[in-house]
Design a protein around this motif. Structure first.
Motif, PDB file in Angstrom:
ATOM      1  N   ASN A 169       0.779  -1.248  -0.052  1.00 47.24           N
ATOM      2  CA  ASN A 169      -0.193  -0.065  -0.025  1.00 47.24           C
ATOM      3  C   ASN A 169       0.880   1.231  -0.123  1.00 47.24           C
ATOM      4  N   GLU A 170       0.451   1.995  -0.962  1.00 47.30           N
ATOM      5  CA  GLU A 170       1.476   3.264  -1.220  1.00 47.30           C
ATOM      6  C   GLU A 170       1.709   4.195  -0.024  1.00 47.30           C
ATOM      7  N   ASN A 202      -8.581  -1.210   1.667  1.00 50.32           N
ATOM      8  CA  ASN A 202      -7.705  -0.089   0.977  1.00 50.32           C
ATOM      9  C   ASN A 202      -6.711   0.494   2.133  1.00 50.32           C
ATOM     10  N   SER A 214       5.426   1.538  -7.779  1.00 46.57           N
ATOM     11  CA  SER A 214       4.984   2.547  -6.885  1.00 46.57           C
ATOM     12  C   SER A 214       3.570   2.172  -6.412  1.00 46.57           C
ATOM     13  N   HIS A 215       2.638   1.509  -7.365  1.00 50.34           N
ATOM     14  CA  HIS A 215       1.386   1.228  -6.894  1.00 50.34           C
ATOM     15  C   HIS A 215       1.009  -0.147  -6.221  1.00 50.34           C
ATOM     16  N   SER A 259       2.041  -7.812  -3.589  1.00 54.87           N
ATOM     17  CA  SER A 259       1.509  -6.773  -4.410  1.00 54.87           C
ATOM     18  C   SER A 259       0.112  -6.626  -4.765  1.00 54.87           C
ATOM     19  N   GLU A 260      -0.679  -7.836  -4.559  1.00 61.35           N
ATOM     20  CA  GLU A 260      -2.194  -7.655  -4.702  1.00 61.35           C
ATOM     21  C   GLU A 260      -2.720  -8.850  -4.072  1.00 61.35           C
TER      22      GLU A 260
END
Lengths: 227, 791
Positions: free
Chosen positions: B564-565, B595, B744-745, B589-590
């Motif tokens: 999470n950024e 959120n 970055s995301h 990453s996912e």
């Protein structure tokens, strides 16, 4: 012993009604070390004959033996190597490789054979051809006479038994012509090489050991020159 | 030989084209290729635009405005206006689901309207007849399935004020079932009067009957208005307002149809043509370059011919005209061929997309596109004329003397000799041929580098898009069930029940605790705690960015976090929740989470920390051929919980990814082909220019293999230079894009993209091989004497 034997060579271009017979049953032989001039009108078939001897073109029928070897019986690959090692060519338009220097142009056939050139022989050739000073020059930096001398050097470097010259003086003035012919003759004697040269120039033809005339595809031996 | 009478020197063109058919093949291919590409792109842009329009009309209707608060008489007057093509009254009741209005056990939304609304304004597909009296209804297609009724059956609408009986006259596919698949009810269409009776009986006379359809409805029915195609819609609306004293509150615009009428801008539709225009420009330039270099090559092969023409009296202009017309002559056969191939291809593509991909592509049916055909012809003619310009000038510039003496082909002056010390002589000459012409070397290398760079950039783009589209993720569910009160209250047994259903590939559940107070590395904060089951951990393996996933197993104090950024939790970070100390063992990453700052643990750990054992979220992945009944069974099993059916969304995002892939690979293909053509032409031209020299080389003993090696070395030199520049530029850009857009995301660090690098290197090598093939054949066929005799 004959170095070259031409047996009943015929060459026909086209077929049917459009067929043109460029060479008609041409036969002759040349002993080792002889210097032969071929004369004839334009379109008489002399260049065709020279191309047949040099195995650049194939005859419709007949046989060419160089050093006893039938060139047309050879496969393309071995023919290329044979030509590279046994026949030297000198063209009217010199045909040097513009991106190679004088020295590189001369040793080009040796390089194609993946061999190292004989430095002593190269030096000797450069000095005979009077090109020592010019060895690192490009063809574009040379005069016509000098370029033809480079071409002769290239023809001699592999010590071929046969040198074929198609009007080597056609693009040269009288003085350069005499020099080139003198060089060819000297090479022929010195290295025991057979030279067959096409020429239009009667004076030059007279310097040869023997003169052959081609007329309408038929060869006539004019015999030895008295000079 | 031809027996045709030669009327002008230009009559030589078709004769010469016949004899030079082989040499012209490449040019013909170039033209066919350019025409094919442009026709296809424009045809497909039109298909997409029309398809999009059709989809939008189906979704949003073909009306322009909805007018509310007007009398029936005003409605009649509006209908009679010259610039109005159609109108229809509509009164909606129950869109907000008023409790107690049902057919059987299904809630019902009722519409009082006329046939025009169904047929012309909405363009719904329908069958049967529209209700002719107050005792008939038309139902939507969902109702047919859910109620099991047929045309002619009787139905009863239960209302708080009593029951109303109707005969079913037909069915229609309305927007409720197209786009609101989640809605668990039915729709009934009836006459305005029939609905009025229901409304009055229930005390809703004149009350708000709007809803989704007509939010501006202030009482009673609203009028849907469709203007004539040719009129200026904005002016027409202004005219209506003025004449009937209507305010903005009385009029609701349909932004979609207004957009299509040009009254406002619609980006999707304009976008297709912008894209097509971009491709048109690209192909014009690329095609022009390709054809031009092909023609240059044929001109240089025929330099003696043009010299001869000049010798026997052709003026420069005549030679130029000859070359131009010769080029146009190729269009005669190449353009129809390009158009034909494009038609077949477009047809095949739309069939493929409709059958295999589906989704939004169902509306993209094949049609003959006039725009496509016209632009194809245009690109053919224009590129050929543009391309012919330089070669025509070159041909006209041939000096008669130089041409006939055969010296026109020798290139620029040579100032340095080839280096025969390090390479064999034929290799040295090959490298020299490439390196000596600096401008050409730069152009060729850059052209290769351009392809390599774009290739890597596109790969980075594909990676990004793949990450963006949730449907591409391994844990992407087709249906999700969310616990009704958003707590961990869903029975664990439901997962097993769903897993056992036919057509269910997998079911996986999560429990969550939101905003749990925690100490993060000693500092106070909060985290969301999420549990994964074994299946989810198994698919998380592929998205590990850092750390060791295997530690997060069984009842453990190790957890993982989803990148999470904002929160930037990292491997090794320590989190204390209550009395439990947790350590982050791995970053992915996912994943399925929240959120906010989310940490993921095993079910055992979750149970230990929270004491809760049930799920908040249950997801199911269905097989491709899963029966529709499966979802119905899941609906029944889930009880009060909420179902989110995401199949349509997934289908749509899948098809979007397809489009992106087709576009990206298509574009890459064009670039790769241009590079291949370019190098083929350059090598071919270089060989043509040196043909005599090659003849002499053959005479003095160069073998065919050595000659081919020489040409291959020339091509390889361009390729190596291009690859080196391309690798440098491409990798820099790839890294930049990946860092900015992906890492970055989604987390992760840049690695050299080995696979795309290998692919592009292979493409470049293959293009070199292709480039050497044609000249190699020419050299094999070359008669040494032909070139010697010209000397």
């Amino acid at each position: 012993m004959n170095l070259l034997e031409v047996n009943k060579i015929c060459k026909t271009y086209g077929s049917g009604e459009a067929a043109v017979q460029a060479l008609k049953n041409v036969s002759f032989s040349v002993p080792k070390g002889e210097y032969v001039a071929i004369v004839g009108e334009s379109g008489s078939g002399k260049s065709t004959l020279l191309n047949m001897i040099g195995a650049l073109d194939t005859p419709t029928s007949g046989q060419v033996l160089i050093d006893g070897k039938d060139t047309f019986a050879m496969k393309e690959k071995s023919l290329t190597v044979f030509r590279r090692r046994n026949i030297g060519f000198v063209f009217q338009a010199f045909n040097l490789i513009p991106e190679l220097t004088v020295e590189q142009n001369i040793i080009f056939p040796v390089l194609l054979d993946y061999q190292k050139p004989d430095r002593g022989y190269l030096e000797e050739l450069l000095s005979v051809l009077n090109l020592k000073e010019r060895r690192n020059h490009l063809p574009s930096q040379l005069s016509g006479g000098q370029q033809q001398r480079v071409a002769i050097g290239r023809a001699l470097i592999t010590r071929p038994s046969l040198i074929l010259a198609d009007e080597p003086t056609g693009n040269l003035d009288t003085q350069n012509s005499s020099e080139v012919i003198a060089l060819l003759k000297e090479a022929s004697r010195k290295y025991e090489q057979t030279i067959i040269m096409i020429t239009h120039n009667r004076m030059i033809a007279q310097t040869a050991d023997r003169v052959l005339q081609v007329s309408d595809g038929v060869l006539t031996d004019l015999g030895r020159c008295s000079a | 030989m031809t027996n045709r009478e030669m009327k002008s020197y230009l009559s030589l063109i078709p004769i010469s084209a016949k004899t030079h058919r082989k040499q012209n093949r490449l040019i013909l291919l170039c033209i066919i290729f350019a025409v094919f590409l442009v026709t296809t792109v424009f045809s497909y842009a039109e298909i997409m635009t029309k398809g999009e329009e059709a989809a939008m009309v189906r979704k949003h209707g073909s009306y322009h405005i909805i007018v509310s608060g007007i009398s029936e008489e005003t409605g009649q007057q509006i209908k009679a206006r010259e610039n109005v093509s159609r109108t229809a009254w509509l009164r909606a009741f129950g869109e907000d689901i008023y409790e107690g209005y049902q057919i059987g056990d299904k809630r019902v939304v009722m519409y009082g309207t006329t046939q025009e609304y169904i047929e012309d304004i909405r363009k719904y597909q329908w069958e049967g007849t529209y209700p002719q009296n107050d005792h008939e209804v038309m139902l939507n297609e969902i109702a047919r399935e859910r109620l099991g009724v047929r045309t002619g059956d009787s139905i009863t609408i239960h209302t708080p004020a009593g029951d109303f009986n109707y005969a079913v006259t037909g069915f229609c596919v309305d927007e409720w079932q197209l786009y609101n698949t989640k809605y668990d009810g039915v729709c009934a269409y009836m006459s305005l009067n029939a609905l009025k009776q229901i409304c009055e009986a229930n005390g809703y006379d004149g009350e708000d009957s709007g809803g989704n359809h007509a939010a501006v409805s202030v009482g009673g029915p609203v009028l849907y208005v469709q203007f004539a195609k040719e009129c200026n819609v904005k002016e027409a609306v202004a005219g209506l307002k003025e004449q009937y004293g209507l305010s903005d509150g009385n009029i609701e615009e349909n932004k979609i149809t207004m957009g299509m009428a040009g009254a406002s801008s619609n980006q999707t539709i304009n976008g297709f043509y912008e894209l097509a225009a971009g491709v048109f420009g690209l192909i014009l330039v690329a095609g022009g370059l390709m054809i031009s270099s092909c023609m240059n090559s044929t001109v240089s092969q025929r330099i003696r011919f043009f010299g001869m023409m000049r010798c026997i009296g052709a003026s420069r202009q005549q030679v130029m005209r000859f070359v131009r017309l010769e080029a146009l002559n190729w269009c005669k056969s190449a353009i129809p061929a390009g158009l034909g191939i494009s038609m077949v291809f477009t047809w095949a593509l739309s069939e493929f997309l409709q059958r295999k991909v589906g989704g939004e592509f169902n509306d993209y049916s094949f049609r003959f596109s006039v725009i496509g055909i016209v632009s194809g012809i245009l690109v053919g003619v224009v590129t050929v004329l543009l391309a012919a310009h330089a070669p025509a000038r070159r041909a006209a510039g041939v000096s008669p003397v130089a041409a006939v003496s055969g010296n026109a082909q020798t290139g620029g002056k040579i100032s340095r000799a080839a280096n025969t010390r390090f390479f064999r002589v034929e290799s040295a000459l090959g490298v020299y041929h490439a390196v000596s012409a600096k401008k050409n070397l730069i152009l060729m290398s850059l052209s290769f580098a351009f392809t390599v760079t774009l290739f890597l950039v596109f790969f980075a783009g594909l990676d990004f898009v793949r990450k963006l589209l949730p449907s591409e993720s391994n844990l992407n569910p087709d249906v999700s069930i969310v616990a009704v009160d958003n707590t961990n209250s869903m029975d664990r047994g439901l997962k097993e029940k769903i897993t056992g259903l036919p057509g269910v590939e997998a079911a996986f559940g999560s429990a969550m605790w939101f905003a749990v107070p925690a100490e993060i590395n000693g500092a106070p904060g909060s985290v969301d705690l999420v549990s994964y089951d074994e299946y989810m951990f198994q698919w998380t393996k592929d998205s590990v960015v850092s750390g060791d996933l295997s530690k997060v197993c069984g009842d453990t104090d190790y957890v993982l976090t989803i990148f999470n950024e904002d929160s930037r939790l990292n491997t090794g970070d320590r989190i204390r929740i209550g009395e439990t100390d947790l350590e982050i063992a791995c970053v992915v990453s996912e994943g399925i989470g929240t959120n906010d700052c989310a940490i993921v643990c095993t079910e055992e750990t979750f149970r230990r920390i929270t004491g809760e054992d049930n799920y908040i979220l249950l997801n199911a992945q269905l097989t491709k051929d899963a029966p529709e009944e499966t979802v119905d069974v899941i609906r029944e099993l889930m009880g009060e919980n909420e179902l989110e059916d995401r199949r349509e969304d997934i289908k749509e995002s899948n098809s979007s990814f397809w489009v992106f892939r087709i576009a990206a690979y298509g574009f890459l293909g064009i670039i790769a082909l241009i590079t291949i053509f370019n190098i083929m032409n350059n090598i071919s031209m270089s060989v043509s220019a040196k043909m005599k020299q090659y003849g002499a080389m053959r005479a003095v003993g160069m073998s065919i293999e050595q000659m081919i090696k020489m040409i291959a070395m020339e091509a390889a030199t361009y390729a190596v230079c291009g690859l080196l520049i391309g690798y440098a530029g491409g990798l820099c850009l790839h890294r930049l894009i990946m860092n900015k857009l992906v890492y970055s995301h989604f987390g992760g660090s840049w690695k050299i993209p080995a696979e795309p690098l290998a692919i592009i290197t292979l493409i470049v090598i293959l293009s070199c091989v292709a480039a050497v093939r044609a000249p190699a054949r020419r050299i094999r066929d070359m008669a040494i004497t032909e070139t010697i005799n010209e000397l």
